[in-house]
Design a protein around this motif. Structure first.
Motif, PDB file in Angstrom:
ATOM      1  N   ASN A  77      36.656  45.661  52.713  1.00 15.87           N
ATOM      2  CA  ASN A  77      35.465  46.122  52.006  1.00 15.87           C
ATOM      3  C   ASN A  77      35.557  45.842  50.517  1.00 15.87           C
ATOM      4  OD1 ASN A  77      33.588  47.182  53.845  1.00 15.87           O
ATOM      5  ND2 ASN A  77      34.859  49.005  54.144  1.00 15.87           N
ATOM      6  N   GLY A  78      34.415  45.551  49.914  1.00 13.40           N
ATOM      7  CA  GLY A  78      34.372  45.324  48.476  1.00 13.40           C
ATOM      8  C   GLY A  78      33.153  44.498  48.106  1.00 13.40           C
ATOM      9  N   ILE A  79      32.947  44.318  46.814  1.00 18.20           N
ATOM     10  CA  ILE A  79      31.817  43.527  46.333  1.00 18.20           C
ATOM     11  C   ILE A  79      32.296  42.557  45.265  1.00 18.20           C
ATOM     12  CG2 ILE A  79      30.170  45.380  46.811  1.00 18.20           C
ATOM     13  CD1 ILE A  79      30.115  45.960  43.792  1.00 18.20           C
ATOM     14  N   LEU A  80      31.465  41.567  44.972  1.00 21.29           N
ATOM     15  CA  LEU A  80      31.752  40.641  43.890  1.00 21.29           C
ATOM     16  C   LEU A  80      31.186  41.190  42.586  1.00 21.29           C
ATOM     17  CD1 LEU A  80      31.073  37.095  45.392  1.00 21.29           C
ATOM     18  CD2 LEU A  80      33.258  38.299  45.156  1.00 21.29           C
ATOM     19  N   TYR A  81      31.876  40.903  41.491  1.00 18.20           N
ATOM     20  CA  TYR A  81      31.448  41.362  40.171  1.00 18.20           C
ATOM     21  C   TYR A  81      31.711  40.251  39.161  1.00 18.20           C
ATOM     22  CZ  TYR A  81      31.236  44.057  35.834  1.00 18.20           C
ATOM     23  OH  TYR A  81      30.926  44.522  34.569  1.00 18.20           O
ATOM     24  N   THR A  82      30.700  39.936  38.350  1.00 20.91           N
ATOM     25  CA  THR A  82      30.865  38.944  37.292  1.00 20.91           C
ATOM     26  C   THR A  82      31.134  39.655  35.977  1.00 20.91           C
ATOM     27  OG1 THR A  82      29.345  37.425  38.416  1.00 20.91           O
ATOM     28  CG2 THR A  82      29.800  37.006  36.082  1.00 20.91           C
ATOM     29  N   GLY A  86      33.461  42.079  26.823  1.00 25.03           N
ATOM     30  CA  GLY A  86      33.964  43.424  26.568  1.00 25.03           C
ATOM     31  C   GLY A  86      34.555  44.111  27.784  1.00 25.03           C
ATOM     32  N   ASP A  87      34.372  43.505  28.966  1.00 25.80           N
ATOM     33  CA  ASP A  87      34.941  44.085  30.184  1.00 25.80           C
ATOM     34  C   ASP A  87      36.462  43.946  30.199  1.00 25.80           C
ATOM     35  OD1 ASP A  87      32.751  45.124  31.470  1.00 25.80           O
ATOM     36  OD2 ASP A  87      32.405  43.370  32.731  1.00 25.80           O
ATOM     37  N   THR A  88      37.110  44.921  30.790  1.00 29.45           N
ATOM     38  CA  THR A  88      38.532  44.836  31.125  1.00 29.45           C
ATOM     39  C   THR A  88      38.665  45.297  32.570  1.00 29.45           C
ATOM     40  OG1 THR A  88      39.036  47.124  30.489  1.00 29.45           O
ATOM     41  CG2 THR A  88      39.194  45.435  28.752  1.00 29.45           C
ATOM     42  N   ILE A  92      36.307  48.176  34.431  1.00 28.60           N
ATOM     43  CA  ILE A  92      35.563  47.894  35.658  1.00 28.60           C
ATOM     44  C   ILE A  92      35.983  48.849  36.772  1.00 28.60           C
ATOM     45  CG2 ILE A  92      35.170  46.162  37.461  1.00 28.60           C
ATOM     46  CD1 ILE A  92      35.631  44.036  35.220  1.00 28.60           C
ATOM     47  N   ALA A  93      37.291  49.082  36.905  1.00 29.28           N
ATOM     48  CA  ALA A  93      37.791  50.005  37.929  1.00 29.28           C
ATOM     49  C   ALA A  93      37.252  51.414  37.709  1.00 29.28           C
ATOM     50  CB  ALA A  93      39.314  50.011  37.935  1.00 29.28           C
ATOM     51  N   ASP A  94      37.213  51.849  36.453  1.00 24.50           N
ATOM     52  CA  ASP A  94      36.674  53.182  36.144  1.00 24.50           C
ATOM     53  C   ASP A  94      35.181  53.250  36.459  1.00 24.50           C
ATOM     54  OD1 ASP A  94      39.133  54.027  35.294  1.00 24.50           O
ATOM     55  OD2 ASP A  94      38.711  53.809  33.152  1.00 24.50           O
ATOM     56  N   GLN A  95      34.451  52.171  36.151  1.00 23.10           N
ATOM     57  CA  GLN A  95      33.008  52.145  36.388  1.00 23.10           C
ATOM     58  C   GLN A  95      32.684  52.319  37.868  1.00 23.10           C
ATOM     59  OE1 GLN A  95      31.073  48.595  34.902  1.00 23.10           O
ATOM     60  NE2 GLN A  95      29.315  48.841  36.265  1.00 23.10           N
ATOM     61  N   ASP A 111      47.469  41.276  33.463  1.00 20.90           N
ATOM     62  CA  ASP A 111      47.352  42.251  32.378  1.00 20.90           C
ATOM     63  C   ASP A 111      45.923  42.791  32.361  1.00 20.90           C
ATOM     64  OD1 ASP A 111      45.768  40.289  31.152  1.00 20.90           O
ATOM     65  OD2 ASP A 111      47.511  39.444  30.115  1.00 20.90           O
ATOM     66  N   ASN A 112      45.606  43.586  31.368  1.00 15.87           N
ATOM     67  CA  ASN A 112      44.309  44.260  31.322  1.00 15.87           C
ATOM     68  C   ASN A 112      43.259  43.436  30.576  1.00 15.87           C
ATOM     69  OD1 ASN A 112      42.662  46.478  32.023  1.00 15.87           O
ATOM     70  ND2 ASN A 112      42.845  47.324  29.974  1.00 15.87           N
ATOM     71  N   THR A 113      43.245  42.130  30.839  1.00 15.05           N
ATOM     72  CA  THR A 113      42.237  41.267  30.218  1.00 15.05           C
ATOM     73  C   THR A 113      41.555  40.438  31.293  1.00 15.05           C
ATOM     74  OG1 THR A 113      43.840  39.482  29.819  1.00 15.05           O
ATOM     75  CG2 THR A 113      43.523  41.108  28.046  1.00 15.05           C
ATOM     76  N   ILE A 114      40.307  40.103  31.020  1.00 13.08           N
ATOM     77  CA  ILE A 114      39.539  39.269  31.936  1.00 13.08           C
ATOM     78  C   ILE A 114      38.520  38.478  31.125  1.00 13.08           C
ATOM     79  CG2 ILE A 114      37.776  41.025  32.432  1.00 13.08           C
ATOM     80  CD1 ILE A 114      39.331  38.640  35.009  1.00 13.08           C
ATOM     81  N   ALA A 115      38.349  37.216  31.433  1.00 16.36           N
ATOM     82  CA  ALA A 115      37.430  36.369  30.680  1.00 16.36           C
ATOM     83  C   ALA A 115      35.984  36.646  31.097  1.00 16.36           C
ATOM     84  CB  ALA A 115      37.758  34.897  30.914  1.00 16.36           C
ATOM     85  N   PRO A 116      35.056  36.699  30.130  1.00 11.63           N
ATOM     86  CA  PRO A 116      33.640  36.853  30.476  1.00 11.63           C
ATOM     87  C   PRO A 116      33.199  35.738  31.418  1.00 11.63           C
ATOM     88  CG  PRO A 116      33.963  37.131  28.113  1.00 11.63           C
ATOM     89  CD  PRO A 116      35.270  36.631  28.665  1.00 11.63           C
TER      90      PRO A 116
END
Length: 266
Positions: A77-82, A86-88, A92-95, A111-116
């Motif tokens: 189970n899960g969904i895709l997210y773009t 400013g996202d980390t 996203i996990a907290d949201q 690590d706690n970084t993700i590219a837009p």
């Protein structure tokens, strides 16, 4: 991008080791839509949520599945997210109120970084209820509860007054004068009045950028600023303004652009 350090504290003497988060292997099946298939049935067959199938296949309306259409089905189970600027992963996990460690494991995040613009698979995440209702066509109730027929649909048509090809921004629901009109979704009345084209009309503002308009009314039974529900009578069907007969003209706006009401009501 390498493994993820979950940051678990060191084990102290006499203290049991804390269990590590495990994530089942993520892979994808394909499913060819056959006669009678619905998203709910397919989801049950593969043991995943409707959210997962809707998200991975970017479905905008679950009622329009086509026989032969190929769907991508995840193993968990899960969904895709773009990711947005400013996202980390933590944000996203907290949201979505899901495990940060599972997000990291599923997407090989170190690590706690993700590219837009990066597309992530979010294990156990669900789509918000408004999105699900929109896609399943269950967001609005029909504003007429009695018998009616569609005298003009949403889209291009020959204008009955000018004879020219024009765009009709709503649905015309023909029925007898005086038939009660109800709000199609809970909201607040933001405008009532008379217009040369639409006659007596009411506009209601709803959540998520939605507004609805009810036009050609015989009588208006509500006032500006009033909170209404789907059980609130806001007027009666009439023949005011530019109208060729007794009917309700019903328009749905999303962020000020019209959309086809029939894709959103049950």
């Amino acid at each position: 991008m390498g493994g993820f350090d979950g940051g678990l504290p060191s084990q102290r003497p006499g203290q049991e080791e804390e269990p590590k988060t495990e994530l089942p292997e993520l892979y994808y099946f394909t499913h060819i839509v056959k006669q009678g298939d619905m998203v709910g049935i397919i989801a049950k067959e593969f043991g995943v949520s409707q959210d997962a199938i809707i998200s991975l296949n970017k479905l905008r309306n679950t009622r329009t599945l086509q026989i032969g259409q190929i769907l991508k089905i995840p193993s968990i189970n899960g969904i895709l997210y773009t990711a947005k600027k400013g996202d980390t992963p933590e944000k996203i996990a907290d949201q979505y109120r899901i495990s940060l460690e599972k997000v990291a494991l599923a997407n090989n995040i170190a690590d706690n970084t993700i590219a837009p613009g990066a597309v992530l698979f979010l294990p156990d995440a669900k789509l918000d209820w408004v999105t699900i209702q929109e896609i399943n066509g269950d967001l609005f109730r029909k504003p007429l509860r009695g018998r009616y027929y569609i005298s003009s649909r949403y889209g291009w048509r020959n204008n009955p007054f000018s004879g020219k090809r024009t765009f009709h921004n709503g649905i015309d629901m023909a029925t007898s004068q005086g038939t009660p009109i109800y709000a199609a979704l809970d909201g607040q009345v933001i405008r009532t009045g008379y217009d040369v084209t639409y006659g007596n009309y009411v506009i209601v503002s709803h959540h998520s950028g939605y507004q609805t308009m009810y036009a050609h009314m015989h009588t208006i039974l509500t006032t500006r600023g009033k909170h209404v529900t789907t059980g609130t009578r806001i007027g009666t069907v009439g023949n005011t303004g530019q109208s060729t007969g007794s009917h309700l003209h019903f328009t749905v706006y999303k962020n000020r652009s019209t959309i086809n009401p029939s894709s959103l009501w049950n």
